[in-house]
Design a protein around this motif. Structure first.
Motif, PDB file in Angstrom:
ATOM      1  N   MET A 105      -2.149  82.693  48.543  1.00  0.00           N
ATOM      2  CA  MET A 105      -3.430  82.420  49.176  1.00  0.00           C
ATOM      3  C   MET A 105      -4.206  83.733  49.370  1.00  0.00           C
ATOM      4  O   MET A 105      -3.626  84.818  49.338  1.00  0.00           O
ATOM      5  CB  MET A 105      -3.203  81.740  50.522  1.00  0.00           C
ATOM      6  N   LYS A 109      -0.585  85.196  52.329  1.00  0.00           N
ATOM      7  CA  LYS A 109       0.515  84.262  52.524  1.00  0.00           C
ATOM      8  C   LYS A 109       0.674  83.361  51.309  1.00  0.00           C
ATOM      9  O   LYS A 109      -0.209  83.277  50.450  1.00  0.00           O
ATOM     10  CB  LYS A 109       0.283  83.418  53.786  1.00  0.00           C
ATOM     11  N   LYS A 110       1.804  82.673  51.249  1.00  0.00           N
ATOM     12  CA  LYS A 110       2.084  81.764  50.155  1.00  0.00           C
ATOM     13  C   LYS A 110       2.095  80.333  50.688  1.00  0.00           C
ATOM     14  O   LYS A 110       2.771  80.047  51.686  1.00  0.00           O
ATOM     15  CB  LYS A 110       3.445  82.087  49.506  1.00  0.00           C
ATOM     16  N   LEU A 111       1.337  79.476  50.032  1.00  0.00           N
ATOM     17  CA  LEU A 111       1.364  78.063  50.367  1.00  0.00           C
ATOM     18  C   LEU A 111       2.476  77.413  49.559  1.00  0.00           C
ATOM     19  O   LEU A 111       2.580  77.620  48.352  1.00  0.00           O
ATOM     20  CB  LEU A 111       0.023  77.408  50.054  1.00  0.00           C
ATOM     21  N   TYR A 134       4.383  77.346  54.862  1.00  0.00           N
ATOM     22  CA  TYR A 134       3.901  78.690  54.575  1.00  0.00           C
ATOM     23  C   TYR A 134       5.082  79.636  54.406  1.00  0.00           C
ATOM     24  O   TYR A 134       6.103  79.502  55.085  1.00  0.00           O
ATOM     25  CB  TYR A 134       3.025  79.232  55.708  1.00  0.00           C
ATOM     26  N   SER A 135       4.909  80.587  53.518  1.00  0.00           N
ATOM     27  CA  SER A 135       5.832  81.707  53.391  1.00  0.00           C
ATOM     28  C   SER A 135       5.029  82.994  53.493  1.00  0.00           C
ATOM     29  O   SER A 135       3.968  83.116  52.869  1.00  0.00           O
ATOM     30  CB  SER A 135       6.575  81.655  52.057  1.00  0.00           C
ATOM     31  N   ASP A 136       5.515  83.940  54.276  1.00  0.00           N
ATOM     32  CA  ASP A 136       4.805  85.209  54.407  1.00  0.00           C
ATOM     33  C   ASP A 136       4.937  86.062  53.156  1.00  0.00           C
ATOM     34  O   ASP A 136       4.023  86.802  52.791  1.00  0.00           O
ATOM     35  CB  ASP A 136       5.348  86.007  55.604  1.00  0.00           C
ATOM     36  N   GLN A 143       7.020  78.831  58.086  1.00  0.00           N
ATOM     37  CA  GLN A 143       6.419  77.779  58.912  1.00  0.00           C
ATOM     38  C   GLN A 143       6.318  76.503  58.098  1.00  0.00           C
ATOM     39  O   GLN A 143       5.724  76.496  57.025  1.00  0.00           O
ATOM     40  CB  GLN A 143       5.020  78.185  59.401  1.00  0.00           C
ATOM     41  N   LYS A 221      -8.643  72.223  54.566  1.00  0.00           N
ATOM     42  CA  LYS A 221      -7.939  73.043  55.537  1.00  0.00           C
ATOM     43  C   LYS A 221      -8.613  72.950  56.895  1.00  0.00           C
ATOM     44  O   LYS A 221      -9.836  73.099  57.002  1.00  0.00           O
ATOM     45  CB  LYS A 221      -7.885  74.501  55.084  1.00  0.00           C
ATOM     46  N   THR A 224      -4.794  76.026  60.629  1.00  0.00           N
ATOM     47  CA  THR A 224      -3.713  76.519  59.777  1.00  0.00           C
ATOM     48  C   THR A 224      -3.040  75.396  58.997  1.00  0.00           C
ATOM     49  O   THR A 224      -2.055  75.639  58.305  1.00  0.00           O
ATOM     50  CB  THR A 224      -2.640  77.231  60.631  1.00  0.00           C
ATOM     51  N   THR A 225      -3.561  74.179  59.117  1.00  0.00           N
ATOM     52  CA  THR A 225      -2.925  73.059  58.439  1.00  0.00           C
ATOM     53  C   THR A 225      -3.860  72.444  57.404  1.00  0.00           C
ATOM     54  O   THR A 225      -5.018  72.845  57.269  1.00  0.00           O
ATOM     55  CB  THR A 225      -2.462  71.996  59.450  1.00  0.00           C
TER      56      THR A 225
END
Length: 366
Positions: A105, A109-111, A134-136, A143, A221, A224-225
């Motif tokens: 993204m 971050k990675k979706l 999510y992945s940092d 998350q 979006k 954050t969701t």
């Protein structure tokens, strides 16, 4: 529960033949010079130490395994578990994880998109849902978004009113399949994101008990969701009458030529319990001038004779009209290759042919 081993110290070359894990299905992304490869995985041994046969693996929870490469896929480092069922159960009624995708993204971050399975009861183990996380950094999920993005049970009316097929809500996820066809299909989400445009998600669905379709959803979006702002009508590719199941879609964009490419894995399974010897698997590729279609087939299915299925595109090279790919071998392959990964190969788009690579001296134009 079966064991989820720690990262293996061995660096895998010329494919990935993991001594402790069966591996299948593939998705990936590139971060700088590093290729990130993800797949489904399960232990080769049952909790009591006896051998787990490939055909038994649906009886055990899977995890998503992560590998990295810095030489265009000719060697891979095992980075361990990316996501497991225990993490999902804390957020959703999830008893297994199936395939998905990952995309970077703008905020770094990675979706993450993936399929979760609800265990309704012992006769209904295949109720699939589309989920996001999510992945940092791409190495772990940090998350999981609490609400299922798309749920056949919750969204049954929306899904069926849009033109997709779902069995009676009371029997969703039946082990026996849908009206004598294969099990429910609402799985394998692929994230397609173009700069400054809405995110589209593609996954595998149905328009009949034995009729597959490509699902497309546009995401909105909020904070954050995400939620589905539009579920598009089913997409049927030109040769869809030749197969019953569409899986693991990948959508790619050639910006210079304004072309979209769609890669899917397909099979002609007619019913659950059908012998694998009767099921023909393969990979198909299509192109279109628009994300809305129409999709044009580039030729007959490929990779079936090599027993490869569920590939990912590691890198695009549209100037040379080719895609660098890697794929896992199916359990129909010879025993030493079954549920392992191949060496990298090119899929040439002009004549739809495959070339396996034996040298890491690769030159890319894109």
């Amino acid at each position: 529960m079966v064991d989820i081993p720690a990262p293996h110290a061995y660096v895998f070359e010329n494919g990935i033949n993991h001594p402790l894990l069966y591996l299948w299905d593939a998705w990936s992304y590139i971060d700088g010079d590093v290729m990130h490869l993800y797949c489904l995985a399960v232990s080769r041994n049952k909790p009591d130490g006896t051998t787990l046969r490939p055909m038994e693996r649906n009886a055990y929870p899977f995890h998503i395994r992560h590998f990295t490469s810095e030489n265009n896929g000719f060697s891979w480092k095992d980075e361990g578990c990316f996501l497991d069922v225990d993490r999902c159960e804390a957020h959703e009624d999830c008893h297994n994880i199936w395939s998905g995708s990952i995309a970077a993204m703008p905020n770094g971050k990675k979706l993450v998109a993936f399929t979760t399975l609800e265990h309704i009861d012992n006769d209904h183990k295949f109720l699939q849902n589309i989920a996001l996380a999510y992945s940092d950094d791409g190495f772990a999920v940090h998350q999981i978004l609490d609400t299922k993005l798309s749920s056949p049970r919750r969204d049954w009316e929306l899904i069926t009113n849009t033109g997709y097929y779902m069995s009676d809500p009371r029997i969703l996820g039946s082990n026996a399949g849908e009206e004598k066809g294969p099990i429910l299909a609402w799985r394998d989400p692929y994230i397609f994101a173009k700069k400054n445009e809405s995110i589209n998600l593609f996954w595998g669905g149905k328009v009949g008990p034995t009729e597959s379709a490509l699902v497309r959803a546009e995401l909105r979006k909020t904070g954050t969701t995400y939620n589905v702002s539009r579920l598009y009508p089913p997409v049927r590719v030109p040769d869809s009458d030749e197969f019953t199941q569409l899986e693991l879609p990948k959508v790619l964009y050639d910006e210079a030529n304004g072309l979209f490419y769609l890669m899917i894995s397909t099979c002609n399974r007619l019913y659950e319990g059908q012998s694998d010897d009767e099921v023909d698997k393969g990979v198909r590729v299509y192109k279109s001038g628009s994300l809305d279609g129409q999709w044009e087939s580039l030729g007959s299915k490929i990779l079936g004779s090599e027993n490869l299925f569920g590939p990912t595109v590691l890198r695009t090279d549209f100037k040379n009209n080719r895609l660098l790919c890697i794929a896992p071998y199916t359990d129909a392959a010879e025993q030493q290759r079954s549920l392992t990964f191949s060496t990298p190969f090119y899929v040439y788009l002009d004549v739809l042919r495959v070339e396996f690579l034996e040298s890491c001296d690769l030159n890319f134009s894109d």
